[in-house]
Design a protein around this motif. Structure first.
Motif, PDB file in Angstrom:
ATOM      1  N   VAL A  58     -20.485 -13.155  20.788  1.00 24.67           N
ATOM      2  CA  VAL A  58     -19.268 -13.169  19.976  1.00 24.67           C
ATOM      3  C   VAL A  58     -18.621 -14.538  20.074  1.00 24.67           C
ATOM      4  CG1 VAL A  58     -18.863 -10.698  20.364  1.00 24.67           C
ATOM      5  CG2 VAL A  58     -17.789 -12.373  21.872  1.00 24.67           C
ATOM      6  N   ARG A  59     -17.698 -14.795  19.198  1.00 25.77           N
ATOM      7  CA  ARG A  59     -16.912 -16.024  19.282  1.00 25.77           C
ATOM      8  C   ARG A  59     -15.438 -15.639  19.245  1.00 25.77           C
ATOM      9  NH1 ARG A  59     -18.698 -15.335  14.205  1.00 25.77           N
ATOM     10  NH2 ARG A  59     -17.244 -15.566  12.461  1.00 25.77           N
ATOM     11  N   ALA A  60     -14.593 -16.555  19.644  1.00 30.34           N
ATOM     12  CA  ALA A  60     -13.162 -16.263  19.649  1.00 30.34           C
ATOM     13  C   ALA A  60     -12.679 -16.097  18.217  1.00 30.34           C
ATOM     14  CB  ALA A  60     -12.410 -17.401  20.327  1.00 30.34           C
ATOM     15  N   ARG A  61     -11.822 -15.120  18.019  1.00 29.68           N
ATOM     16  CA  ARG A  61     -11.206 -14.955  16.698  1.00 29.68           C
ATOM     17  C   ARG A  61     -10.208 -16.095  16.511  1.00 29.68           C
ATOM     18  NH1 ARG A  61     -11.038 -10.424  13.896  1.00 29.68           N
ATOM     19  NH2 ARG A  61     -11.565  -9.183  15.711  1.00 29.68           N
ATOM     20  N   PRO A  62     -10.372 -16.880  15.469  1.00 30.85           N
ATOM     21  CA  PRO A  62      -9.493 -18.052  15.328  1.00 30.85           C
ATOM     22  C   PRO A  62      -8.114 -17.666  14.799  1.00 30.85           C
ATOM     23  CG  PRO A  62     -10.999 -17.924  13.475  1.00 30.85           C
ATOM     24  CD  PRO A  62     -11.344 -16.761  14.371  1.00 30.85           C
ATOM     25  N   TRP A  63      -7.195 -18.572  14.933  1.00 31.84           N
ATOM     26  CA  TRP A  63      -5.869 -18.385  14.319  1.00 31.84           C
ATOM     27  C   TRP A  63      -6.060 -18.323  12.816  1.00 31.84           C
ATOM     28  CZ3 TRP A  63      -1.659 -16.328  15.423  1.00 31.84           C
ATOM     29  CH2 TRP A  63      -0.470 -16.600  14.724  1.00 31.84           C
ATOM     30  N   PRO A  64      -5.467 -17.298  12.170  1.00 31.77           N
ATOM     31  CA  PRO A  64      -5.811 -17.065  10.766  1.00 31.77           C
ATOM     32  C   PRO A  64      -5.413 -18.188   9.805  1.00 31.77           C
ATOM     33  CG  PRO A  64      -4.085 -15.543  11.518  1.00 31.77           C
ATOM     34  CD  PRO A  64      -4.608 -16.250  12.716  1.00 31.77           C
ATOM     35  N   ASN A  65      -4.438 -18.985  10.148  1.00 32.58           N
ATOM     36  CA  ASN A  65      -4.047 -20.081   9.264  1.00 32.58           C
ATOM     37  C   ASN A  65      -4.783 -21.351   9.703  1.00 32.58           C
ATOM     38  OD1 ASN A  65      -2.715 -22.455   8.352  1.00 32.58           O
ATOM     39  ND2 ASN A  65      -0.892 -21.229   7.844  1.00 32.58           N
ATOM     40  N   PRO A  66      -5.787 -21.778   8.903  1.00 35.71           N
ATOM     41  CA  PRO A  66      -6.651 -22.879   9.356  1.00 35.71           C
ATOM     42  C   PRO A  66      -5.882 -24.170   9.625  1.00 35.71           C
ATOM     43  CG  PRO A  66      -7.552 -21.802   7.410  1.00 35.71           C
ATOM     44  CD  PRO A  66      -6.174 -21.254   7.596  1.00 35.71           C
ATOM     45  N   ALA A  67      -4.885 -24.479   8.807  1.00 34.82           N
ATOM     46  CA  ALA A  67      -4.145 -25.729   9.013  1.00 34.82           C
ATOM     47  C   ALA A  67      -3.412 -25.681  10.348  1.00 34.82           C
ATOM     48  CB  ALA A  67      -3.160 -25.943   7.866  1.00 34.82           C
ATOM     49  N   GLU A  68      -2.799 -24.526  10.646  1.00 39.49           N
ATOM     50  CA  GLU A  68      -2.086 -24.392  11.916  1.00 39.49           C
ATOM     51  C   GLU A  68      -3.054 -24.384  13.093  1.00 39.49           C
ATOM     52  OE1 GLU A  68       1.442 -21.739   9.833  1.00 39.49           O
ATOM     53  OE2 GLU A  68       0.392 -20.911  11.578  1.00 39.49           O
ATOM     54  N   ALA A  69      -4.224 -23.790  12.877  1.00 45.38           N
ATOM     55  CA  ALA A  69      -5.225 -23.740  13.944  1.00 45.38           C
ATOM     56  C   ALA A  69      -5.708 -25.133  14.309  1.00 45.38           C
ATOM     57  CB  ALA A  69      -6.406 -22.869  13.520  1.00 45.38           C
ATOM     58  N   GLU A  70      -5.604 -26.070  13.335  1.00 41.14           N
ATOM     59  CA  GLU A  70      -6.067 -27.441  13.558  1.00 41.14           C
ATOM     60  C   GLU A  70      -5.076 -28.290  14.347  1.00 41.14           C
ATOM     61  OE1 GLU A  70      -8.984 -29.180  12.696  1.00 41.14           O
ATOM     62  OE2 GLU A  70      -9.607 -27.077  12.600  1.00 41.14           O
ATOM     63  N   LEU A  71      -3.841 -27.790  14.498  1.00 39.03           N
ATOM     64  CA  LEU A  71      -2.827 -28.594  15.187  1.00 39.03           C
ATOM     65  C   LEU A  71      -3.295 -28.953  16.600  1.00 39.03           C
ATOM     66  CD1 LEU A  71       0.431 -26.621  14.234  1.00 39.03           C
ATOM     67  CD2 LEU A  71      -0.199 -28.930  13.453  1.00 39.03           C
ATOM     68  N   ASP A  72      -2.947 -30.161  16.994  1.00 38.86           N
ATOM     69  CA  ASP A  72      -3.255 -30.584  18.361  1.00 38.86           C
ATOM     70  C   ASP A  72      -2.462 -29.719  19.338  1.00 38.86           C
ATOM     71  OD1 ASP A  72      -4.081 -31.966  20.565  1.00 38.86           O
ATOM     72  OD2 ASP A  72      -2.673 -33.632  20.279  1.00 38.86           O
ATOM     73  N   GLY A  73      -3.125 -29.179  20.336  1.00 40.16           N
ATOM     74  CA  GLY A  73      -2.440 -28.310  21.294  1.00 40.16           C
ATOM     75  C   GLY A  73      -2.688 -26.836  21.045  1.00 40.16           C
ATOM     76  N   VAL A  74      -3.392 -26.495  19.973  1.00 39.63           N
ATOM     77  CA  VAL A  74      -3.720 -25.095  19.692  1.00 39.63           C
ATOM     78  C   VAL A  74      -5.172 -24.850  20.113  1.00 39.63           C
ATOM     79  CG1 VAL A  74      -3.950 -23.307  17.923  1.00 39.63           C
ATOM     80  CG2 VAL A  74      -2.070 -24.975  17.802  1.00 39.63           C
ATOM     81  N   TYR A  75      -5.373 -23.873  20.962  1.00 44.04           N
ATOM     82  CA  TYR A  75      -6.692 -23.620  21.544  1.00 44.04           C
ATOM     83  C   TYR A  75      -7.109 -22.171  21.381  1.00 44.04           C
ATOM     84  CZ  TYR A  75      -5.920 -28.023  23.960  1.00 44.04           C
ATOM     85  OH  TYR A  75      -5.692 -29.344  24.235  1.00 44.04           O
ATOM     86  N   VAL A  76      -8.423 -21.966  21.446  1.00 48.35           N
ATOM     87  CA  VAL A  76      -8.950 -20.639  21.759  1.00 48.35           C
ATOM     88  C   VAL A  76      -9.734 -20.828  23.064  1.00 48.35           C
ATOM     89  CG1 VAL A  76      -9.129 -19.762  19.400  1.00 48.35           C
ATOM     90  CG2 VAL A  76     -11.036 -21.062  20.385  1.00 48.35           C
ATOM     91  N   LEU A  77     -10.130 -19.723  23.698  1.00 49.49           N
ATOM     92  CA  LEU A  77     -10.891 -19.856  24.934  1.00 49.49           C
ATOM     93  C   LEU A  77     -12.102 -18.933  24.872  1.00 49.49           C
ATOM     94  CD1 LEU A  77     -11.432 -20.915  27.709  1.00 49.49           C
ATOM     95  CD2 LEU A  77      -9.738 -19.348  28.638  1.00 49.49           C
ATOM     96  N   ARG A  78     -13.243 -19.544  24.620  1.00 47.35           N
ATOM     97  CA  ARG A  78     -14.476 -18.758  24.638  1.00 47.35           C
ATOM     98  C   ARG A  78     -15.608 -19.595  25.240  1.00 47.35           C
ATOM     99  NH1 ARG A  78     -16.615 -13.774  25.055  1.00 47.35           N
ATOM    100  NH2 ARG A  78     -18.842 -14.031  24.771  1.00 47.35           N
ATOM    101  N   THR A  79     -15.696 -20.826  24.804  1.00 46.36           N
ATOM    102  CA  THR A  79     -16.826 -21.650  25.221  1.00 46.36           C
ATOM    103  C   THR A  79     -16.443 -22.557  26.383  1.00 46.36           C
ATOM    104  OG1 THR A  79     -16.248 -23.494  23.792  1.00 46.36           O
ATOM    105  CG2 THR A  79     -17.595 -21.756  22.817  1.00 46.36           C
TER     106      THR A  79
END
Lengths: 413, 463
Positions: free
Chosen positions: B117-138
């Motif tokens: 599986v992979r981490a479910r990303p933040w649904p808003n791609p532009a916001e997900a791209e902000l510096d300081g926004v992370y997911v934790l899977r890999t």
């Protein structure tokens, strides 16, 4: 207690090799005869019972007629000291064990055991240096007993010079664990009571001193506490200290002695350990399977009628779990009567399992690993003088009373 | 005849493992152990050899060991050809070929899919791209987040209070970082363990200084002029200033690459039989494609033959071993994968373990210990039987409850136990949220009863 196989197991004549009797016992995995205890001898039953919350370790849950020769052993002594956490159920057990663990192991004291390595090594070296005449060594009196005693004294902060005093009490209390069929129960109860009382008084004096002048030892830290919201009452502290002092050496002496005996009976393995000291780690695990120092747990009772292997064991019955038999169960271990330090699958019952699994296991393992490695490294061509050696009376804490060996010389450290 | 084919496969066959993961590695090792001498290809989209994930949300975030140092110990040499850093992009079942993102194709005689599986990303791609926004899977996620924690952010926002989110919050507090946790449900861990246990988890958060906000959603993340995250907006109209955001909204199964292949693969995983053989979209079992680990969903007799997907470490190992065994076995020698789900977590100094499928439970009984002391065993009941159990700092009893589950023992347990407290005298409603409402999600996914589940045909991969 004079019925058949159980009395055979308790019979001193079979102490040197009880394993054929255990094999016989396993044919009836839940053995019960007359008013005796329910005896469990197969690996999987023992393993699951050790994790069964319907089973109590508290003798107060035994029915009055439970048929356990040990049932009354501590009742008299209760006035002197409360039961140690070994003989308690949660939540009291958990609370006392947790507090005891604070100065002993992770997470609060992760380095306690490891930091003893240097002292362990010095002590082992000193004892081997002083073995004297290489043709007349009693490995028990000269090494396997003094070594763990020195360690537990150091750990707890008990003066090593007092050994002669607590040795007597420890012997008596260890004997109280043994269902010796020939002992007079009244006499034994009295001796046990007196020994607990005297040991308690002795420890109380020490703890009083430690409270005034705390050191780095465990007694000081248990006595002073760690600023946590839980504290032990004085009586609990005494009881815990007595448990650690006795369990801290009455078992390891057998582990080391059984280990050396096994190595001398398996010279190829001895040679492999000499050449590859790292083998000590798996070797001690196999030893705990093959010759466990605690052969059986005689103190469990169900809180409700339970079914084990098709047999209903009534509430309040006395149950014995024969760890040493489970360790040789061919349904669990391939070729169980073979001593094989290279065995991969080694989930033995030698240190128990579940909430009462051996508290001192990390120290016991380290002591045995170091002791055996150094003995085989330094003793030249060691040989047994007599096989089997004379055993202690105790069927529960089983091990040789003496292990007389001879060798061609002692290599310098 | 069959024997000959199998012997030929073992001696000269080509086996491809897609997913250089825990399951992929253990599967490959088992293949070699079972005497597979042919060619073995390991395909992984990350540039790394298989590594271990549990430390990424625990030790690595605490600075006790780094994310780069979590290689999995090897049981044996697998003599594989490694195709790392390139994702599988398609499957031609008829031609028995795996397509790679770089255009290459790898032929196989047997295929093991362990793409996880992979981490479910933040649904808003532009916001997900902000510096300081992370997911934790890999491993890269873990290393980046640990570095950011080292810099001492003023406030961390964790979105989602499942196991991973809670572990991250715990690590923050242990490092002395200010942390806010936002959870859509009423408490942490409710998806996996229900509201009764969730309430205990909520107290744990708060006692340890976490700013826990429940029953709330993060509606937007806001960046500053340098595109660095500076604030989060909540559904209750409030705003939180934060300089690190960890999106911890559960996982998505890596099945997109199988879209259109004809394999029974969808957002809930790849359906397979109890022997790990994948189904095609018609509900017909394949002979040469096996699945293991988080991406697999297989029927389990103990749980009403529900198809279970398990994001559990032990399941990945056990299922991979079974799949590998079956790949090299005659039909009569194949083994079922009937592992009892088991899971552990460590947070705020408490060890949490569970067995069975708590999320199937409708009731819970605290059979030992006490919730107030954070030291207890909870047993889950479903239609009069024991279906799961959870322990907080009480795991030495868990084996007993696993046996209760395996023997379909009655619920509530009719016997007394040591350490039974007044609160353990009767069952309580387990209080799971309505499964139709999305939360961070449990680590066990129940996904229908039938291998021929028709939705497989019609659900496009990737939602």
């Amino acid at each position: 207690m004079k019925q058949g196989i159980l009395s055979d197991i308790l019979d001193y004549a079979n102490r040197a090799n009880p394993y054929p009797l255990y094999a016989e016992l396993r044919k009836t995995p839940v053995f019960h005869d007359g008013d005796g205890p329910y005896v469990i001898s197969t690996y999987h039953h023992i393993q699951s019972l050790l994790h069964d919350p319907r089973l109590s370790s508290d003798a107060r849950n035994l029915a009055a007629n439970a048929g356990d020769p040990l049932a009354g052993a501590e009742d008299e002594g209760a006035a002197a000291l409360p039961p140690s956490f070994l003989k308690l159920d949660p939540p009291e057990h958990d609370r006392l064990r947790r507090m005891t663990n604070r100065p002993f192991g992770p997470p609060h004291s992760p380095h306690r055991v490891d930091d003893m390595r240097g002292f362990l090594h010095t002590t082992v070296t000193g004892l081997i240096d002083n073995l004297g005449d290489p043709e007349r060594i009693d490995l028990v009196d000269q090494f396997a007993y003094p070594f763990p005693v020195t360690m537990i004294c150091r750990l707890l902060g008990v003066p090593r010079e007092d050994e002669a005093r607590f040795h007597v009490w420890a012997d008596t209390l260890a004997a109280s664990l043994d269902p010796d069929p020939d002992a007079d129960p009244k006499e034994r109860e009295k001796k046990t009571h007196d020994a607990r009382m005297e040991l308690g008084m002795y420890l109380a004096g020490l703890i009083e001193e430690r409270r005034k002048n705390p050191g780095e030892d465990m007694l000081s830290q248990l006595a002073v506490g760690h600023g946590q919201d839980e504290t032990m009452s004085t009586m609990e502290l005494l009881s815990t200290a007595a448990l650690l002092l006795i369990a801290g050496h009455e078992t390891t002496v057998n582990l080391i002695t059984n280990g050396m005996l096994t190595l001398l009976r398996n010279p190829d393995v001895l040679q492999q350990l000499r050449e590859t000291p790292d083998l000590a780690v798996p070797l001690v695990e196999e030893l705990l399977r093959f010759e466990p120092p605690v052969q059986l747990l005689p103190q469990r009772t169900p809180l409700v009628d339970i079914e084990v292997g098709g047999v209903t064991i009534p509430k309040g019955s006395s149950m014995w779990l024969i760890l040493a038999s489970g360790n040789r169960d061919p349904h669990r271990f391939e070729n169980p009567d073979r001593f094989d330090p290279y065995r991969k699958d080694i989930q033995h019952l030698g240190l128990g399992s579940g909430i009462h699994s051996c508290f001192g296991a990390p120290l016991a393992r380290l002591e045995a690993q170091l002791a055996l490695t150094e003995l085989v490294r330094r003793l030249e061509n060691p040989r047994l003088v007599e096989d089997p050696p004379p055993y202690r009376q105790n069927a529960v804490l089983r091990g040789p009373r003496h292990l007389r060996i001879t060798c061609d010389g002692v290599r310098p450290a | 005849m069959a024997d000959t084919a199998l012997e030929h496969l073992k001696a000269n066959g080509r086996i491809v493992v897609v997913g250089a993961s825990l399951a992929g590695l253990r599967g490959a090792e088992t293949l070699r152990e079972k005497g597979f001498k042919g060619s073995l290809t390991m395909i992984g989209d990350e540039p790394y050899q298989p590594y271990d994930r549990p430390p990424l949300s625990k030790q690595a975030l605490l600075g006790m060991g780094t994310a780069e140092r979590t290689e999995l110990p090897r049981r044996r040499d697998i003599e594989a050809e490694w195709r790392l850093g390139v994702a599988a992009s398609g499957l031609d079942m008829a031609a028995r070929r795996v397509k790679l993102a770089d255009g290459d194709e790898v032929p196989y005689d047997r295929l093991l899919i362990a793409t996880g599986v992979r981490a479910r990303p933040w649904p808003n791609p532009a916001e997900a791209e902000l510096d300081g926004v992370y997911v934790l899977r890999t491993r890269d996620d873990g290393a980046a987040l640990a570095r950011r924690f080292d810099e001492g952010p003023r406030r961390v926002l964790v979105i989602g209070a499942g196991f991973t989110g809670s572990e991250i919050a715990s690590a923050c507090r242990e490092r002395g970082l200010e942390v806010t946790v936002a959870e859509r449900a009423d408490a942490p861990l409710v998806g996996a363990l229900g509201g009764v246990i969730g309430a205990v988890a909520a107290e744990l958060h708060r006692e340890n200084g976490v700013d826990l906000r429940t029953g709330i959603m993060v509606t937007a993340l806001e960046g500053d002029s340098t595109n660095r995250v500076r604030a989060a907006h909540f559904s209750d109209g409030t705003t939180l200033e934060c300089d690190v955001v960890v999106v911890s909204l559960g996982a998505q199964r890596n099945t997109d690459w199988l879209s259109g292949s004809g394999l029974g693969a969808g957002p809930r995983g790849i359906a397979c039989d109890a022997g790990c053989r994948a189904f095609d979209i018609r509900g017909i079992v394949t002979d040469d494609i096996f699945v293991a680990g988080d991406v697999a969903r297989s029927p389990h007799p103990l749980f009403g033959y529900q198809f279970l997907s398990l994001e559990h470490w032990g399941n990945a190992v056990s299922q991979a071993e079974t799949a590998a065994h079956n790949m090299l076995s005659e039909s009569t020698e194949r083994r079922p994968h009937i592992w009892v789900p088991a899971f552990w977590s460590s947070q705020f100094g408490v060890s949490i373990k569970s067995v069975g499928v708590p999320s199937m439970g409708t009731e819970i009984m605290i059979t030992q210990g006490s919730r107030a002391e954070r030291r207890f065993t909870g047993v889950y009941g479903y239609q009069g039987r024991v279906i799961g159990a959870v322990t907080f700092d009480n795991s030495r009893w868990l084996q007993f409850y696993q046996q209760q589950i395996e023997t379909t023992a009655p619920f509530p347990p009719p016997f007394p136990t040591v350490d039974r407290r007044p609160e353990g005298q009767k069952p309580l409603p387990a209080d799971f949220p309505d499964p139709s409402l999305p939360t961070h999600g449990p680590t066990v996914t129940l996904s229908g009863y039938s291998p021929a589940d028709r939705r497989l045909t019609f659900t496009p991969a990737g939602h």
